[in-house]
Enzyme design. Structure first.
Site, mmCIF file in Angstrom:
data_model
loop_
_atom_site.group_PDB
_atom_site.id
_atom_site.type_symbol
_atom_site.label_atom_id
_atom_site.label_comp_id
_atom_site.label_asym_id
_atom_site.label_seq_id
_atom_site.Cartn_x
_atom_site.Cartn_y
_atom_site.Cartn_z
ATOM 1 N N HIS A 112 -3.440 -2.871 8.573
ATOM 2 C CA HIS A 112 -3.510 -3.662 7.349
ATOM 3 C C HIS A 112 -3.063 -5.093 7.624
ATOM 4 C CE1 HIS A 112 0.847 -3.030 7.375
ATOM 5 N NE2 HIS A 112 0.953 -3.940 6.429
ATOM 6 N N ASN B 43 0.205 -8.591 10.846
ATOM 7 C CA ASN B 43 1.277 -8.285 11.780
ATOM 8 C C ASN B 43 0.989 -6.905 12.371
ATOM 9 O OD1 ASN B 43 2.640 -10.624 10.936
ATOM 10 N ND2 ASN B 43 3.739 -9.506 9.352
ATOM 11 N N HIS C 26 -5.853 6.021 9.195
ATOM 12 C CA HIS C 26 -4.457 5.689 9.473
ATOM 13 C C HIS C 26 -4.215 5.399 10.954
ATOM 14 C CE1 HIS C 26 -0.057 5.881 8.828
ATOM 15 N NE2 HIS C 26 -0.013 6.504 9.996
#
Length: 358
Positions: A186, A173, A133
């Site tokens: 991602h 993005n 993460h």
């Protein structure tokens, strides 16, 4: 690479891409999910000759959840996510809040005026680059970047074969300033039911250039930039990263394959292997400019599915809206209303600043 296909609780497809052949992907999505939304509307703008997707269901998409509720992390006790496995390498799955889909359960009625209305047929997928993460693309290993490229090529192949799909667009993005809704590293893939306005314009320019000179526009741009050298940021045997001479954004870098290819499916193993070290180096240079994580958009320009494939040239466009340590480039009157860009940073200076970060 091992590729495993499964389905989430609401029927959406999910693809695991693993380096290890013995990876266990038998975990099942146990969530109770609502039905999938109908496909968006496409409305035609006759003044601009463009299609606009109207997707009201996206207003309810997940927005900056706490890190312990991230839907892109692997599932763990107390947090069942979009990814049922307890760990993963790279995962691609159908977006729960898509701009385009094949779920044609809505009503697509005439809205009057000169606008034509039709279903927003297509597909939107999410690509999770890593289960970590707190990582970023710039911190991925060369092997992980290679796996991401293999996954993007795989999805380009499948999506290009779907009925009604005209163009496949892979992008990332990054950063709150860009407007991300999930901070987990991602990207996304859009399978459009039309050729996008930017691509149409690029291909039209390439066609006019060929008719006028007999040459290939993108090949000649690359050759000219390599010869000029002043805007080249980094290069290797297979790729060249340069700031375009007429950059629209304060810090914009284009990564060109050193030979002509139509899309990601045409990359060789050597070209994929050479991409990761160069690209992550450029990303780290961006982060080093002002000592902060640079917001950016990273966009793969691939050939459309059926038109202009002989004119297109696979390349990556990377740009940031940050123009100084505490200043952002906003698209104000000239850019937003007229599409006429004004850049505050000299492209040659941007290239020098990025080279100095090496």
């Amino acid at each position: 690479m091992k590729r495993t296909v499964t389905r989430l609780a609401d029927g959406r497809e999910l693809f695991y891409f693993d380096r290890r052949e013995d990876a266990d992907r038998s975990a099942v999505d146990t969530r109770d999910l609502p039905p999938r939304p109908p496909a968006s509307e496409l409305r035609y703008d006759p003044v601009m000759d463009e299609w606009i997707a109207i997707a009201g269901h996206r207003q309810g998409r997940t927005f900056l959840p706490p890190s312990d509720q991230c839907p892109l992390c692997a599932t763990r006790p107390g947090n069942a996510t979009e990814i049922p496995a307890s760990d993963y390498d790279v995962v691609v799955f159908e977006n729960r809040f898509p701009s385009f889909s094949f779920n044609l359960t809505g009503t697509y009625e005439d809205v009057g005026g000169l606008s034509e209305v039709r279903p927003g047929v297509g597909r939107c997928e999410v690509v999770s680059f890593t289960s970590d993460h707190d990582s970023s693309f710039s911190r991925l290993s060369p092997e992980q970047v290679d796996l991401v490229l293999l996954a993007l090529a795989d999805r380009t192949e499948d999506l290009s074969a779907m009925p009604g799909v005209e163009q496949v667009f892979c992008f990332e993005n990054r950063g709150a300033e860009i407007g991300i809704t999930l901070p987990h590293p991602h990207g996304q893939i859009y399978a459009y039911p039309y050729v996008t306005p930017r691509t149409r314009q690029m291909l039209a320019s390439a066609a006019r250039y060929r008719e006028r000179t007999g040459g290939d526009l993108f090949t000649d741009v690359l050759e000219a930039e390599r010869k000029a050298e002043t805007r080249v940021v980094a290069a290797n045997e297979h790729w060249t990263a340069f700031v375009p001479a007429a950059a629209r954004w304060p810090f914009e870098v284009h990564l060109y394959l050193n030979r002509k290819a139509a899309d990601l499916r045409e990359l060789t193993g050597e070209e994929r292997a050479a991409f990761g070290p160069l690209y992550t180096d450029v990303l780290r240079r961006l982060d080093g400019l002002f000592g902060v994580s640079m917001p950016y958009i990273s966009a793969w320009h691939q050939a459309p599915v059926r038109t202009g494939r002989d004119l297109a040239y696979l390349h990556l466009q990377l740009f940031s809206i940050r123009r100084a340590a505490q200043k952002l480039k906003y698209l104000a009157g000239s850019e937003s209303a007229m599409g006429a860009f004004v850049n505050d940073v000299l492209p040659e200076e941007a290239a020098r600043m990025l080279r100095d970060q090496g």
